[in-house]
Design a protein around this motif. Structure first.
Motif, short mmCIF file in Angstrom:
data_model
loop_
_atom_site.label_atom_id
_atom_site.label_comp_id
_atom_site.label_asym_id
_atom_site.label_seq_id
_atom_site.Cartn_x
_atom_site.Cartn_y
_atom_site.Cartn_z
N GLU A 204 49.53 36.17 42.53
CA GLU A 204 50.88 36.53 41.36
C GLU A 204 50.18 36.38 40.37
O GLU A 204 50.19 35.77 39.44
CB GLU A 204 51.71 34.95 42.21
CG GLU A 204 52.22 35.64 43.26
CD GLU A 204 53.86 34.27 43.70
OE1 GLU A 204 54.39 34.43 44.71
OE2 GLU A 204 53.69 33.58 42.37
N LYS B 89 53.29 36.52 37.34
CA LYS B 89 53.77 35.78 36.64
C LYS B 89 53.87 36.57 34.67
O LYS B 89 53.47 36.41 34.23
CB LYS B 89 54.75 35.17 36.91
CG LYS B 89 56.10 34.76 36.24
CD LYS B 89 56.69 33.34 36.74
CE LYS B 89 57.81 33.04 36.90
NZ LYS B 89 58.65 31.93 37.13
N GLN C 204 56.92 37.17 31.45
CA GLN C 204 58.08 36.97 30.77
C GLN C 204 59.07 38.06 29.90
O GLN C 204 59.66 37.95 29.10
CB GLN C 204 58.20 35.42 30.44
CG GLN C 204 58.14 34.69 30.75
CD GLN C 204 57.68 33.70 30.06
OE1 GLN C 204 58.15 33.43 28.53
NE2 GLN C 204 58.43 32.00 30.53
N SER D 85 61.91 41.45 40.66
CA SER D 85 62.14 41.30 39.12
C SER D 85 63.97 41.26 38.63
O SER D 85 64.95 41.54 39.40
CB SER D 85 61.85 42.42 38.66
OG SER D 85 61.42 42.27 37.03
N SER E 168 59.11 39.62 35.45
CA SER E 168 58.95 40.42 37.20
C SER E 168 57.90 39.25 37.32
O SER E 168 56.87 38.53 36.94
CB SER E 168 58.36 41.16 36.98
OG SER E 168 59.58 42.28 36.41
N VAL E 169 57.84 39.67 38.96
CA VAL E 169 56.74 38.83 39.95
C VAL E 169 55.75 39.87 40.88
O VAL E 169 56.67 40.14 41.62
CB VAL E 169 56.98 37.45 40.49
CG1 VAL E 169 55.70 36.67 40.51
CG2 VAL E 169 57.38 36.53 39.35
N THR F 161 52.91 40.03 44.15
CA THR F 161 52.45 39.62 44.49
C THR F 161 51.39 40.11 45.18
O THR F 161 52.37 41.61 45.86
CB THR F 161 53.49 38.80 45.37
OG1 THR F 161 54.30 38.13 45.22
CG2 THR F 161 52.63 38.13 46.11
#
Length: 454
Positions: free
Chosen positions: A385, A387, A389, A438, A444-445, A447
């Motif tokens: 993952e 992640k 900001q 997101s 957003s992340v 994966t």
């Protein structure tokens, strides 16, 4: 021969064969029903003649002129002569010369119907006229021996033949018109498709127009996809080559500074120092190996190099390569865990995946924000993952961001929109999948799910 001429000939040939077969079947059926009609018409005339003569011959004021005039109305093909006798006395004899084919008439008919000869053979039917079971007269009806050879039958066939030719002509004209439009459409679509291939050969990225022909549409889509992949491969190689060249400076600088320190006696050549130098040599070897693959490998997707990869070590190497870039923008780049996880995968593909995800996060994250990397084993899958900001992604764009060259609405950041496409391609090549969630304004992340063993 051009495809347009070939299609034109093919369509006209099929049309001609179809029309001829249909006309032949229709003419045969119509001719049969017409002969049945003539037979029924003849029977009807016989009944009318018998009824009339039965009434006329029992009448006290028999008028012979009226009798012949009435019988003349029944001189219709195939009937050519009617004679009426009473007690061996001829009461009436009517005939039509026009209905008996003479030499000249045969010639005219043969001109109209060159495929059939009109028969001149006739036969005579004899009928008794009765009144209350008493024979009151005899009628002799001369007709063509065969209905099929009668003048009216041949005239009917002649008209049917001519009308069939006219129908074939009209059908051919319509077919020519349709064939010209169809062949022109197909020819135009194929020329356009050929031009797409030429543009791809020139190194351009093409955008194919849709057509109503499914096969040509599939071909165009394949060409469009090919152009994207060729362009991506070209650009990806250049970008990765620039990146690797840049990254080789770090281990070379470290090696050079340490060797100088050892040479100057500032640093001792002990086991710990040797391990540091060996680590930098491994980093440099890894980078040069990837550089060699870029130069020699034209189809990296088809030539995967599956090996045991120490995830923690590889992630740290990638982060160290990007650390200065993130620090200069005042973005905190962190790794959540330090677990020792080893999976079987392609180190080069994995490096591209993480590098592009981090580059994407860097691009859309503002200073004084954070980008975090985490990884784990979950349900026999390796899960990575990233992640951030950053700005976040609109919901309507989530299913488009992995498309090649796609850039979001109101896009202001530099880039060509291929990073996430490369991520998706590499993940799928490795047998995994990538997902994103997101929220605008929060980040957003991304994966990535990869198999532990391919």
């Amino acid at each position: 021969m051009s495809i347009r001429k070939l299609l034109l000939i093919l369509l006209l040939g099929v049309c001609l064969i179809t029309v001829i077969i249909n006309s032949s079947i229709f003419a045969s059926l119509t001719d049969r029903y017409f002969l049945d009609y003539l037979d029924k018409a003849y029977e009807k005339h016989l009944e009318q003649i018998s009824t009339y003569l039965s009434s006329a011959l029992t009448s006290k004021d028999l008028n012979y002129d009226k009798l012949e005039a009435e019988l003349e109305t029944h001189l219709l093909d195939p009937i050519v002569r009617i004679r009426v006798f009473k007690d061996d006395t001829l009461l009436a004899d009517v005939e039509t010369i026009a209905n008996i084919p003479s030499g000249n008439m045969n010639g005219r008919m043969n001109m109209r119907m060159p495929f059939r000869r009109v028969s001149t053979e006739t036969t005579t039917d004899v009928f008794e006229i009765k009144n209350d079971n008493e024979i009151i007269g005899t009628v002799y009806i001369t007709r063509f021996e065969d209905y099929d050879s009668s003048i009216i039958a041949n005239m009917f066939r002649s008209t049917l033949f001519i009308n069939s030719l006219i129908s074939i002509g009209i059908a051919m004209l319509i077919s020519v018109f349709i064939a010209l439009i169809t062949s022109r459409k197909i020819s135009t679509d194929l020329r356009y498709t050929s031009n797409l291939a030429t543009e791809i050969q020139q190194g351009k990225v093409v955008k194919a127009k849709n057509t109503k022909i499914k096969e040509i549409n599939n071909l165009r889509n394949s060409l469009e996809d090919l152009s994207v992949k060729l362009k991506l491969k070209q650009k990806a190689k250049k970008e990765l080559l620039d990146q690797l060249i840049h990254e080789t400076r770090t281990p070379l600088t470290v090696l050079n500074s340490h060797f100088e320190a050892i040479e100057d006696g500032i640093v001792e050549s002990n086991h710990e120092e040797i391990e540091v130098l060996k680590s930098q040599v491994e980093n440099l070897t890894f980078l040069i190996s990837n550089l060699n693959r870029i130069i020699e490998d034209d189809d990296s997707a088809a030539d995967l190099k599956i090996e045991e990869v120490e995830i923690n070590k590889l992630i740290k190497q990638i982060v160290n390569g990007l650390k200065n870039q993130f620090e200069n923008k005042k973005i905190l780049l962190t790794i959540d865990n330090d677990d020792d996880i080893t999976i079987l995968t392609d180190k080069y593909k994995f490096t591209q995946i993480l590098f592009n995800l981090l580059t994407n996060a860097y691009k859309y994250t503002e200073p004084d924000k954070k980008v975090n990397i985490s990884y784990r084993i979950e349900n026999d899958k390796f899960v990575l993952e990233v992640k951030d900001q950053g700005k976040g992604i609109r919901e309507g764009e989530l299913n488009k961001i992995f498309n090649a060259y796609y850039r979001g609405l109101n896009e202001t950041e530099q880039g060509e929109g291929i990073g996430l496409y490369i991520v998706k391609e590499n993940v799928e090549i490795l047998g995994g999948e990538v997902k994103v969630r997101s929220k605008v304004g929060e980040g957003s992340v991304f994966t990535v799910f990869l198999p532990i063993k391919p």
